[in-house]
Every structure is written in C-alpha cells, then in structure tokens.
Design a protein around this motif. Structure first.
Motif, PDB file in Angstrom:
ATOM      1  N   GLY A  40      41.748  37.654  36.069  1.00  0.00           N
ATOM      2  CA  GLY A  40      42.399  38.917  36.822  1.00  0.00           C
ATOM      3  C   GLY A  40      40.987  39.350  35.955  1.00  0.00           C
ATOM      4  N   GLY A  41      40.425  40.769  37.333  1.00  0.00           N
ATOM      5  CA  GLY A  41      39.612  41.614  36.913  1.00  0.00           C
ATOM      6  C   GLY A  41      38.010  40.548  35.934  1.00  0.00           C
TER       7      GLY A  41
ATOM      8  N   GLU B  69      39.715  31.161  40.285  1.00  0.00           N
ATOM      9  CA  GLU B  69      41.539  30.851  40.432  1.00  0.00           C
ATOM     10  C   GLU B  69      41.391  31.990  40.443  1.00  0.00           C
ATOM     11  N   LYS B  70      40.738  33.422  39.597  1.00  0.00           N
ATOM     12  CA  LYS B  70      41.471  34.513  40.169  1.00  0.00           C
ATOM     13  C   LYS B  70      42.816  34.737  40.959  1.00  0.00           C
ATOM     14  N   ASN B  71      41.626  34.199  42.122  1.00  0.00           N
ATOM     15  CA  ASN B  71      42.413  34.616  42.905  1.00  0.00           C
ATOM     16  C   ASN B  71      43.174  33.936  44.368  1.00  0.00           C
TER      17      ASN B  71
ATOM     18  N   ASP C 201      43.302  42.682  41.958  1.00  0.00           N
ATOM     19  CA  ASP C 201      41.814  41.894  41.034  1.00  0.00           C
ATOM     20  C   ASP C 201      41.839  43.307  39.861  1.00  0.00           C
ATOM     21  N   ILE C 202      42.878  42.729  38.684  1.00  0.00           N
ATOM     22  CA  ILE C 202      42.620  43.941  37.585  1.00  0.00           C
ATOM     23  C   ILE C 202      42.717  42.915  36.414  1.00  0.00           C
TER      24      ILE C 202
END
Length: 248
Positions: free
Chosen positions: A46-47, A59-61, A88-89
């Motif tokens: 994230g972020g 991957e973060k999404n 998205d932090i």
C-alpha cells in the motif's frame, strides 16, 4: 427447580408450573455472537509500497480488492471485521501487528500475491508462524515476581490448513501447501495469524485469472470459508453465570 403456583379458578384448584427464569433466546444469541473473534484482514503493501508488479497488475491493489471482498462475505455472518488499511496508504508492519494485538479475541489474515523470477511458477500457498515473537510487556516488580504462566499461543497452522484447503477447492489452483515462515505479521501477533499468497502475477496465465473480478471473488470466498471452518473447531468460551456477573 420449577416454581409451582396455586390458583383458584371457578372453585377448582389449578396448579401452574412456571419454569425457572433462564437466559432468553435473544441473550443466548447475543452470547454466541460475542464469542466470534474479530477478523483482522491485512491487505498487503500500500501507498509507496506497490508490492509485486507484473502483466499490468499491482499487488497492493489486488490485495485490497480481495480484502474488501472477504469483509463483505463475513459481515452477514456477524463476524466483526477490521481492515488494516482501506485505502492506498502505507502501513508499517509493526502497526499491522499492533492492530491485532490490541484485540482480546481475533484472527489475523494477511493477503498477498506472489512474484518470482521465472514466469512458470503457479499456485496458491498459505504461511503461518514457526513461533510467536511478541513485544515485551512493561516490567513491574509485581509482574516480575508473579508472572502468570500462559499456554502456548496458536501459531496459525490449523487456520492455514483450513484456508489452503478452501483455496484449492474453490479455485482449482495448484496446491503449494501450507508452510511455516518467519514473516513479521504472522510472528508478531498474539492471535492465530496467516499470510495468504493468492497466485503469481508474473505468470501470464495466472495473471489473466487474477485480473478477473470473478476469480478474485472465489479467492475471497475461499478465505472467508476457511476462517469460518476454523472458527467452528475452536473451543467456545462459557458465558459467565449471573452470580459471577453480579460479583457476589
């Protein structure tokens, strides 16, 4: 014992038997609901930390999307759910573990996707802690001399087994098994904790599957199903009696 009442009706003696006052159906339902653990769902990365990338996927999404899907599945079954991030932090690993450690009764599931140098690796796997490593509690003289003995913490192996079995069944993915690994978020949480790898985004075929919302829904359903199956195996806490509640 049941209470027996004597009532005179139309010159006749009538006995009325009244049952003991016990917990109402509503109270029993509420007690069962209160025994459910809070499920802490941890969307990986994230972020500033994208995690793995490949074939147009980040991957973060993906991890956040699956986490939110798991939450929607668990909520109707009355599981309290907390996400370590909803946007998205960037959330440090220490804080992710701390969120779970602030809860008395919890289950922790971290969601990730794999990436390796080759483009042929495929499948799903679930990790648990070889042993727990917890932050030291503040020392006091009383605590030093009267430190209570606590049973070994659940390292998440059984939870990993239930989730992995559901993942394989629901997705038909290659079964890479459950594995113990010294991953921070599963080692530094007091509660049962696992880290799920939902597939390899650098594998073109698997990336095509993962990019599909219906497939990610199947991943989420499998994770939720594994959590619920695991919860059924856990011993349920006995609700306190009236006497215990009153403190008499």
């Amino acid at each position: 014992m049941p209470c027996v009442g004597l009532v005179v009706l139309a010159g006749c003696l009538t006995f009325i038997v009244a049952p003991d006052e016990g917990p109402s159906t509503e109270a029993r339902i509420q007690s069962a609901l209160n025994s459910l653990p809070t499920v802490v769902i941890d969307p990986g990365h994230g972020g500033k930390d994208d995690g793995a990338t490949g074939n147009g996927l980040v991957e973060k999404n993906l991890s956040l999307d699956v986490a939110q899907r798991v939450e929607k599945i668990l909520k109707p079954f009355n599981f309290p759910v907390i996400l370590t991030r909803r946007d998205d932090i960037f959330v440090p690993l220490e804080e992710r573990a701390a969120i779970a450690n602030r809860l008395e009764n919890a289950i922790f599931v971290s969601i990730h996707f794999n990436h390796v140098k080759d483009r042929v690796s495929t499948g799903v796997e679930t990790f648990y802690a070889p042993a727990k490593v917890l932050p030291n509690d503040p020392l006091t003289w009383v605590g030093f001399f009267n430190k209570p003995e606590t049973p070994p913490l659940d390292n998440g192996e059984t939870l990993a087994g239930f989730i992995q079995a559901s993942l394989v069944l629901r997705t038909d993915a290659v079964n890479r098994g459950i594995k113990s690994r010294e991953l921070y978020v599963v080692r530094h949480t007091r509660c049962p904790a696992v880290l799920v790898e939902g597939g390899f985004i650098n594998n073109p075929l698997e990336a095509t599957l993962i990019s599909n919302g219906e497939y990610r829904q199947r991943l989420a359903s499998a994770i939720a199903e594994g959590i619920m199956s695991y919860q059924k195996t856990r011993p349920q806490a006995t609700p306190p009696t009236k006497l215990a509640k009153s403190g008499n």
